[in-house]
Design a protein around this motif. Sequence first.
Motif, PDB file in Angstrom:
ATOM      1  N   GLU A 205      52.394  68.403  29.004  1.00 16.07           N
ATOM      2  CA  GLU A 205      51.108  68.757  28.383  1.00 16.07           C
ATOM      3  C   GLU A 205      50.920  70.278  28.362  1.00 16.07           C
ATOM      4  O   GLU A 205      50.452  70.841  27.375  1.00 16.07           O
ATOM      5  CB  GLU A 205      49.951  68.075  29.140  1.00 16.07           C
ATOM      6  CG  GLU A 205      48.615  68.492  28.568  1.00 16.07           C
ATOM      7  CD  GLU A 205      47.419  67.722  29.079  1.00 16.07           C
ATOM      8  OE1 GLU A 205      47.597  66.667  29.722  1.00 16.07           O
ATOM      9  OE2 GLU A 205      46.299  68.185  28.816  1.00 16.07           O
ATOM     10  N   ARG A 241      39.181  77.463  31.891  1.00 15.42           N
ATOM     11  CA  ARG A 241      38.031  76.577  31.666  1.00 15.42           C
ATOM     12  C   ARG A 241      37.329  76.997  30.376  1.00 15.42           C
ATOM     13  O   ARG A 241      37.090  78.192  30.161  1.00 15.42           O
ATOM     14  CB  ARG A 241      37.067  76.667  32.850  1.00 15.42           C
ATOM     15  CG  ARG A 241      35.886  75.755  32.675  1.00 15.42           C
ATOM     16  CD  ARG A 241      35.065  75.628  33.918  1.00 15.42           C
ATOM     17  NE  ARG A 241      33.998  74.656  33.711  1.00 15.42           N
ATOM     18  CZ  ARG A 241      33.103  74.340  34.609  1.00 15.42           C
ATOM     19  NH1 ARG A 241      33.135  74.889  35.797  1.00 15.42           N
ATOM     20  NH2 ARG A 241      32.159  73.452  34.340  1.00 15.42           N
ATOM     21  N   ASN A 289      37.772  65.193  23.062  1.00 19.09           N
ATOM     22  CA  ASN A 289      38.719  66.290  23.292  1.00 19.09           C
ATOM     23  C   ASN A 289      38.421  67.517  22.433  1.00 19.09           C
ATOM     24  O   ASN A 289      39.206  68.455  22.412  1.00 19.09           O
ATOM     25  CB  ASN A 289      40.150  65.817  22.987  1.00 19.09           C
ATOM     26  CG  ASN A 289      40.645  64.845  24.034  1.00 19.09           C
ATOM     27  OD1 ASN A 289      40.119  64.827  25.141  1.00 19.09           O
ATOM     28  ND2 ASN A 289      41.626  64.036  23.694  1.00 19.09           N
TER      29      ASN A 289
HETATM   30  N1  LIG Z   1      39.940  73.384  29.856  1.00 17.41           N
HETATM   31  C1  LIG Z   1      38.851  72.675  30.149  1.00 17.41           C
HETATM   32  N2  LIG Z   1      37.657  73.268  30.274  1.00 17.41           N
HETATM   33  C2  LIG Z   1      36.536  72.560  30.563  1.00 17.41           C
HETATM   34  N3  LIG Z   1      36.512  71.218  30.753  1.00 17.41           N
HETATM   35  C3  LIG Z   1      37.672  70.567  30.644  1.00 17.41           C
HETATM   36  C4  LIG Z   1      38.888  71.241  30.335  1.00 17.41           C
HETATM   37  N4  LIG Z   1      39.878  70.324  30.306  1.00 17.41           N
HETATM   38  C5  LIG Z   1      39.304  69.140  30.567  1.00 17.41           C
HETATM   39  N5  LIG Z   1      37.980  69.267  30.778  1.00 17.41           N
HETATM   40  C6  LIG Z   1      37.026  68.175  31.083  1.00 17.41           C
HETATM   41  O1  LIG Z   1      37.702  67.094  31.671  1.00 17.41           O
HETATM   42  C7  LIG Z   1      37.602  65.916  30.854  1.00 17.41           C
HETATM   43  C8  LIG Z   1      38.910  65.140  30.899  1.00 17.41           C
HETATM   44  O2  LIG Z   1      39.982  65.979  30.481  1.00 17.41           O
HETATM   45  P1  LIG Z   1      41.220  65.440  29.635  1.00 17.41           P
HETATM   46  O3  LIG Z   1      40.717  64.836  28.374  1.00 17.41           O
HETATM   47  O4  LIG Z   1      42.199  66.527  29.536  1.00 17.41           O
HETATM   48  O5  LIG Z   1      41.712  64.314  30.632  1.00 17.41           O
HETATM   49  P2  LIG Z   1      42.465  62.960  30.333  1.00 17.41           P
HETATM   50  O6  LIG Z   1      42.786  62.354  31.645  1.00 17.41           O
HETATM   51  O7  LIG Z   1      43.589  63.233  29.430  1.00 17.41           O
HETATM   52  O8  LIG Z   1      41.362  62.079  29.626  1.00 17.41           O
HETATM   53  P3  LIG Z   1      41.486  61.082  28.382  1.00 17.41           P
HETATM   54  O9  LIG Z   1      42.934  60.860  28.130  1.00 17.41           O
HETATM   55  O10 LIG Z   1      40.759  59.858  28.828  1.00 17.41           O
HETATM   56  O11 LIG Z   1      40.797  61.817  27.246  1.00 17.41           O
HETATM   57  C9  LIG Z   1      37.247  66.436  29.468  1.00 17.41           C
HETATM   58  O12 LIG Z   1      36.537  65.501  28.730  1.00 17.41           O
HETATM   59  C10 LIG Z   1      36.394  67.657  29.804  1.00 17.41           C
HETATM   60  O13 LIG Z   1      35.074  67.286  30.073  1.00 17.41           O
END
Ligand SMILES: Nc1ncnc2c1ncn2[C@@H]1O[C@H](COP(=O)(O)OP(=O)(O)OP(=O)(O)O)[C@@H](O)[C@H]1O
Length: 557
Positions: A205, A241, A289
């Motif tokens: 990723e 972030r 996302n």
């Molecule tokens: N760079 C970032 N800055 C701020 N918040 C973030 C960031 N990355 C992730 N988040 C927060 O964390 C949450 C989950 O992140 P992410 O979508 O990357 O995880 P995931 O486990 O792949 O979730 P899914 O596959 O269910 O969408 C996001 O919806 C967001 O609220």
Amino acid sequence: MSRARRLVRITWVICRFRLDDFLHQVRLPLPVRLLLLFAPWHLFPRNKVSRGERLRLALEQLGPVFVKFGQILSTRRDLLPEDMADALRDLQDRVPPFPGEQAQQIVEHDLGKPVGELFRAFDASPLASASVAQVHAAELLTGQEVVVKVIRPGIEKVIHQDIALMYLLARLLQRHWPDGRRLRPVEVVADYEQTIFDELDLQREAANASQLRRNFPDSTLIYIPEVFWNFVSRRVLVMERIYGIPVADMAALQEAGADLRILAEKGVETFFTQVFRDSFFHADMHPGNIFIDASNPRDPRYIAIDFGIVGTLTPADQTYLARNLLAFFNRDYRQVAELHVQSGWVPATTRVNEFEAAIRTVCEPIFERPLKEISFGQFLLRLFQVARRFNMEVQPQLVLLQKTLLNVEGLGRQLYPDLDLWRTAHPFLEDWMYQRLAPPGLIKTMREQLPDWLEQTPEMPQLLHDALKQLTRLESTNRSEEKVLTSLRDEVSIAASRHRRYWLATLCVGGAVVVSDMSTLEWFRQLPPSSWILVAAAAYLLWPRRNETEIKAEHDR
Ligand SMILES: Nc1ncnc2c1ncn2[C@@H]1O[C@H](COP(=O)(O)OP(=O)(O)OP(=O)(O)O)[C@@H](O)[C@H]1O
């Protein structure tokens, strides 16, 4: 949980949510049918909840791996009936977060230092928790605000176990369900397996995020957060972030005064730029996302996160895709059909007339709608459904693209319902085609491909020989396609013979230069008598053969 216990749990959930109405459509082997006869259906009276709803509730009960599977399945509208796809779209991850201390331990183990030495601050209560990973806010020693994504402990084992059971069910369906052969559930599970295991690798990723960030430096279209590579492992990812308005939060976007038309158009442009310019696109574009940076409301831009799933296309796929989209909008269904044959997406033996008629049948209704409602994603979806009937092999990269396109369009139309996709995308596609086919683009493409061509040239006779052999074999098994096959075989045979002769001619001229003991340039200027005979041989080899011309004329007729 052992596999047997898990199987019992799955059976229990199937009973509990009365999924027997799905099973009645499946011609199961007698012992399984007997078993189902004695299943305790009567304990769970069928209530008035729809079948889609029941399937959704059942998947939620079965946990995160099944939930994610359902979410992915909900985008496969080429496979599922509408009502079920709609119900599955509402699937929710209801997984409790895991303790922050556990996340800290994983970070410390993988990055090799105590959290206190890695970060100035680390928030032990998670910012977000999903099926595969959990996200914590933190601050680097430099003061940079970051998020730390950590893979859920033990999830890999659960996934392995659940995927094995999914394969078991899929194989049963494929064998005993009348639609099994057409819908190929085993392939669907294999597709899912690939996706979910890709998402488990945060190094991957991180690499995807870095590549996308490099593709859009200082862009007014999209912002990609920075990855901090010193803090990345398979299970841990530290990333800048970001702060933005969630794209689904229309009230907040309106309050910020963001120009929604520009935003919708930029969404389409961003997607087409990723697909055609970079051949590298973010393929998990669901609203969770995507965020909006509305600091300049008149020129807002997107911020993307979650780069676990990306798609790529080969240059040939790109060209055929662009030509298909353009042909579709010109309602040139013949060309759409021919492009499918040329690209090898459907077998060379496909009857183009029938294929064209089938494409026309599903595409014409799309044009009944106002132009602003026309969807490229819908077109591709219908096209793939038809093409499957004509034995199109599933092209995972194209299915991924079609799903992403549907998401991008949905997003754009939610922001600005009057979004005219064609007006936004048409100039982009034409421009891209022009640049690719105009002389500078063509020369660039040829220069890029020349090393491959040269590398493949020595293998050509063998490849042509193999192709001939395969065609002969095919011919003997399928008499009805004889005419097409004969013509194909003749063409391959002509190409093989011509190729052999060209090689020999090149050897003759090369030999003549060597015999003359001169430089090539000098040799061409003076052409010594000793070389005449070799040059004459080369000319004879290059002269078109009579039987070739006759065969070609016959094919043309
Ligand atoms: N760079 C970032 N800055 C701020 N918040 C973030 C960031 N990355 C992730 N988040 C927060 O964390 C949450 C989950 O992140 P992410 O979508 O990357 O995880 P995931 O486990 O792949 O979730 P899914 O596959 O269910 O969408 C996001 O919806 C967001 O609220």
